[in-house]
Design a protein around this motif. Structure first.
Motif, PDB file in Angstrom:
ATOM      1  N   GLU A 241       0.812  -1.205   0.000  1.00 32.34           N
ATOM      2  CA  GLU A 241       0.000   0.000   0.000  1.00 32.34           C
ATOM      3  C   GLU A 241       0.855   1.269   0.000  1.00 32.34           C
ATOM      4  N   LYS A 242       1.891   1.301   0.828  1.00 35.34           N
ATOM      5  CA  LYS A 242       2.729   2.487   0.938  1.00 35.34           C
ATOM      6  C   LYS A 242       4.052   2.356   0.191  1.00 35.34           C
ATOM      7  N   GLY A 243       4.353   1.141  -0.252  1.00 32.99           N
ATOM      8  CA  GLY A 243       5.621   0.931  -0.952  1.00 32.99           C
ATOM      9  C   GLY A 243       6.821   0.967  -0.041  1.00 32.99           C
ATOM     10  N   GLU A 244       6.590   0.742   1.232  1.00 39.69           N
ATOM     11  CA  GLU A 244       7.674   0.754   2.214  1.00 39.69           C
ATOM     12  C   GLU A 244       7.697  -0.574   2.968  1.00 39.69           C
ATOM     13  N   ASN A 245       8.905  -0.970   3.412  1.00 42.52           N
ATOM     14  CA  ASN A 245       9.062  -2.205   4.174  1.00 42.52           C
ATOM     15  C   ASN A 245       8.409  -3.391   3.464  1.00 42.52           C
ATOM     16  N   LEU A 246       8.707  -3.498   2.177  1.00 40.38           N
ATOM     17  CA  LEU A 246       8.115  -4.561   1.374  1.00 40.38           C
ATOM     18  C   LEU A 246       8.628  -5.933   1.818  1.00 40.38           C
ATOM     19  N   GLU A 247       7.721  -6.900   1.825  1.00 40.76           N
ATOM     20  CA  GLU A 247       8.087  -8.257   2.184  1.00 40.76           C
ATOM     21  C   GLU A 247       7.190  -9.239   1.442  1.00 40.76           C
ATOM     22  N   VAL A 248       7.804 -10.304   0.935  1.00 44.22           N
ATOM     23  CA  VAL A 248       7.071 -11.349   0.224  1.00 44.22           C
ATOM     24  C   VAL A 248       7.374 -12.684   0.890  1.00 44.22           C
ATOM     25  N   THR A 249       6.317 -13.416   1.209  1.00 40.09           N
ATOM     26  CA  THR A 249       6.459 -14.737   1.813  1.00 40.09           C
ATOM     27  C   THR A 249       5.823 -15.768   0.890  1.00 40.09           C
ATOM     28  N   VAL A 250       6.555 -16.853   0.607  1.00 38.95           N
ATOM     29  CA  VAL A 250       6.052 -17.927  -0.254  1.00 38.95           C
ATOM     30  C   VAL A 250       6.050 -19.224   0.546  1.00 38.95           C
ATOM     31  N   GLU A 252       4.819 -23.403   0.411  1.00 34.39           N
ATOM     32  CA  GLU A 252       4.424 -24.505  -0.465  1.00 34.39           C
ATOM     33  C   GLU A 252       3.820 -25.625   0.379  1.00 34.39           C
ATOM     34  N   PHE A 253       2.591 -26.057  -0.013  1.00 29.35           N
ATOM     35  CA  PHE A 253       1.878 -27.102   0.717  1.00 29.35           C
ATOM     36  C   PHE A 253       1.572 -28.277  -0.217  1.00 29.35           C
ATOM     37  N   LYS A 254       1.448 -29.455   0.393  1.00 23.50           N
ATOM     38  CA  LYS A 254       0.927 -30.619  -0.318  1.00 23.50           C
ATOM     39  C   LYS A 254       0.230 -31.508   0.687  1.00 23.50           C
ATOM     40  N   ASP A 255      -1.005 -31.898   0.355  1.00 19.33           N
ATOM     41  CA  ASP A 255      -1.836 -32.703   1.253  1.00 19.33           C
ATOM     42  C   ASP A 255      -1.983 -32.036   2.624  1.00 19.33           C
ATOM     43  N   GLY A 256      -2.058 -30.702   2.602  1.00 17.92           N
ATOM     44  CA  GLY A 256      -2.251 -29.959   3.842  1.00 17.92           C
ATOM     45  C   GLY A 256      -1.012 -29.766   4.675  1.00 17.92           C
ATOM     46  N   LYS A 257       0.132 -30.268   4.234  1.00 13.61           N
ATOM     47  CA  LYS A 257       1.377 -30.153   4.997  1.00 13.61           C
ATOM     48  C   LYS A 257       2.288 -29.101   4.376  1.00 13.61           C
ATOM     49  N   LEU A 258       2.908 -28.292   5.228  1.00 14.12           N
ATOM     50  CA  LEU A 258       3.860 -27.278   4.769  1.00 14.12           C
ATOM     51  C   LEU A 258       5.164 -27.948   4.374  1.00 14.12           C
ATOM     52  N   LEU A 259       5.562 -27.799   3.111  1.00 14.61           N
ATOM     53  CA  LEU A 259       6.807 -28.406   2.629  1.00 14.61           C
ATOM     54  C   LEU A 259       7.989 -27.459   2.771  1.00 14.61           C
ATOM     55  N   ARG A 260       7.793 -26.201   2.430  1.00 18.65           N
ATOM     56  CA  ARG A 260       8.884 -25.231   2.533  1.00 18.65           C
ATOM     57  C   ARG A 260       8.311 -23.834   2.587  1.00 18.65           C
ATOM     58  N   GLU A 261       9.160 -22.885   3.003  1.00 18.83           N
ATOM     59  CA  GLU A 261       8.740 -21.504   3.137  1.00 18.83           C
ATOM     60  C   GLU A 261       9.925 -20.586   2.908  1.00 18.83           C
ATOM     61  N   GLU A 262       9.681 -19.483   2.190  1.00 13.14           N
ATOM     62  CA  GLU A 262      10.713 -18.487   1.939  1.00 13.14           C
ATOM     63  C   GLU A 262      10.141 -17.099   2.208  1.00 13.14           C
ATOM     64  N   ALA A 263      10.992 -16.204   2.664  1.00 13.60           N
ATOM     65  CA  ALA A 263      10.600 -14.810   2.903  1.00 13.60           C
ATOM     66  C   ALA A 263      11.678 -13.887   2.382  1.00 13.60           C
ATOM     67  N   HIS A 264      11.286 -12.829   1.709  1.00 13.66           N
ATOM     68  CA  HIS A 264      12.234 -11.864   1.153  1.00 13.66           C
ATOM     69  C   HIS A 264      11.705 -10.454   1.398  1.00 13.66           C
ATOM     70  N   ASP A 265      12.601  -9.501   1.676  1.00 11.72           N
ATOM     71  CA  ASP A 265      12.192  -8.113   1.841  1.00 11.72           C
ATOM     72  C   ASP A 265      13.037  -7.246   0.919  1.00 11.72           C
ATOM     73  N   ASN A 266      12.726  -5.949   0.895  1.00 12.98           N
ATOM     74  CA  ASN A 266      13.394  -5.060  -0.047  1.00 12.98           C
ATOM     75  C   ASN A 266      14.807  -4.658   0.376  1.00 12.98           C
ATOM     76  N   SER A 267      15.269  -5.246   1.457  1.00 16.48           N
ATOM     77  CA  SER A 267      16.668  -5.013   1.851  1.00 16.48           C
ATOM     78  C   SER A 267      17.586  -6.059   1.249  1.00 16.48           C
ATOM     79  N   GLY A 268      16.980  -7.033   0.529  1.00 15.23           N
ATOM     80  CA  GLY A 268      17.778  -8.080  -0.089  1.00 15.23           C
ATOM     81  C   GLY A 268      17.814  -9.358   0.728  1.00 15.23           C
ATOM     82  N   ASN A 269      17.223  -9.350   1.876  1.00 19.54           N
ATOM     83  CA  ASN A 269      17.182 -10.546   2.736  1.00 19.54           C
ATOM     84  C   ASN A 269      16.048 -11.479   2.332  1.00 19.54           C
TER      85      ASN A 269
END
Length: 269
Positions: A241-250, A252-269
């Motif tokens: 909304e504000k274009g600040e402190n951007l973060e994306v979380t991905v 992945e599920f299969k059969d209701g179970k979490l297989l993996r997770e990734e998070a990235h922000d605009n600082s490069g982390n």
């Protein structure tokens, strides 16, 4: 290592998941192709001017005409362009005579007397066999109006004496694109109304088979992508909304179970 592509058709599925209510527009990208021109037209009844205009006819450029015909015996449609007739684009779009009892008679169903007007290959076709579109609007019952000579008038005359005519209605302008549209590049757009808007769109390019089964969004900040192999990807966004402190979380599920997770922000982390 040099990576090369493979000849073939690149397919693409586009899923616009948010907002839930929106307008979808498919258009042809504006390319020159030598079809831009200055254009003049006049609509006459028994020799008197009922309507006239001039504009640039290319991708856009269209006038709408609605004039009275009561008591008139002859309708004359005059067109002129400054363009070489090698590229023919000018049409009367969906022209009709409205009778006193409200019936609409397409000009294509009448005997037309044409002078210095190039002929089209068939009803509803442009001069090169494709559909007629004036400013993006299909004109299935069009009448060719391109003069045979540059800077010279072409005329179409209609006998009204036995039609009990009340009005003449039509669009007029330049057809675009010309001929078969299969090779023309397309644009896809989404539009909504409001003081602000966020759009979530998933694009899947593929050569043979797609892997996406379904795409849904629970909000403007979360989209769920179901894959055909049973996996599900959930993508969450923060700070859009504000274009600040951007973060994306991905996730992945299969059969209701979490297989993996990734998070990235605009600082490069």
């Amino acid at each position: 290592t040099r990576i090369t592509g493979t000849d073939g058709v690149l397919k693409m599925d586009v899923y616009n998941a948010w907002p839930k209510q929106r307008e979808v527009m498919l258009g042809t990208l504006p390319e020159a192709h030598g079809v831009n021109r200055k254009f003049w037209y006049t609509v006459k009844g028994d020799g008197n001017v009922l309507a006239e205009g001039k504009f640039g006819a290319w991708v856009l450029g269209r006038d709408e005409i609605d004039v009275p015909l009561e008591g008139l015996k002859t309708l004359t449609l005059v067109t002129k362009t400054d363009a070489d007739p090698k590229k023919k684009t000018i049409f009367w779009g969906n022209p009709v005579i409205v009778t006193q009892d409200g019936k609409e008679i397409a000009l294509n169903d009448l005997d037309l007397s044409c002078d210095q007007i190039a002929k089209v290959p068939g009803i509803g076709k442009d001069y090169y066999g494709g559909p007629v579109k004036i400013s993006g609007r299909p004109m299935a019952a069009s009448v060719g109006a391109n003069p045979m000579s540059k800077n010279a008038e072409g005329t179409i005359t209609v006998d009204l004496s036995k039609l009990n005519a009340a009005r003449f209605k039509a669009f007029v302008g330049g057809d675009y694109p010309l001929g078969n549209e299969a090779e023309r590049r397309k644009s896809l757009s989404f539009r909504t109304k409001g003081k602000q808007a966020q759009f979530l769109t998933v694009v899947e390019p593929f050569e043979a088979d797609s892997v996406v089964k379904n795409v849904t969004a629970s909000s403007a900040n979360e989209v769920t992508v179901e894959l055909k192999d049973g996996r599900t990807h959930v993508v969450k966004f923060q700070g859009l909304e504000k274009g600040e402190n951007l973060e994306v979380t991905v996730q992945e599920f299969k059969d209701g179970k979490l297989l993996r997770e990734e998070a990235h922000d605009n600082s490069g982390n």
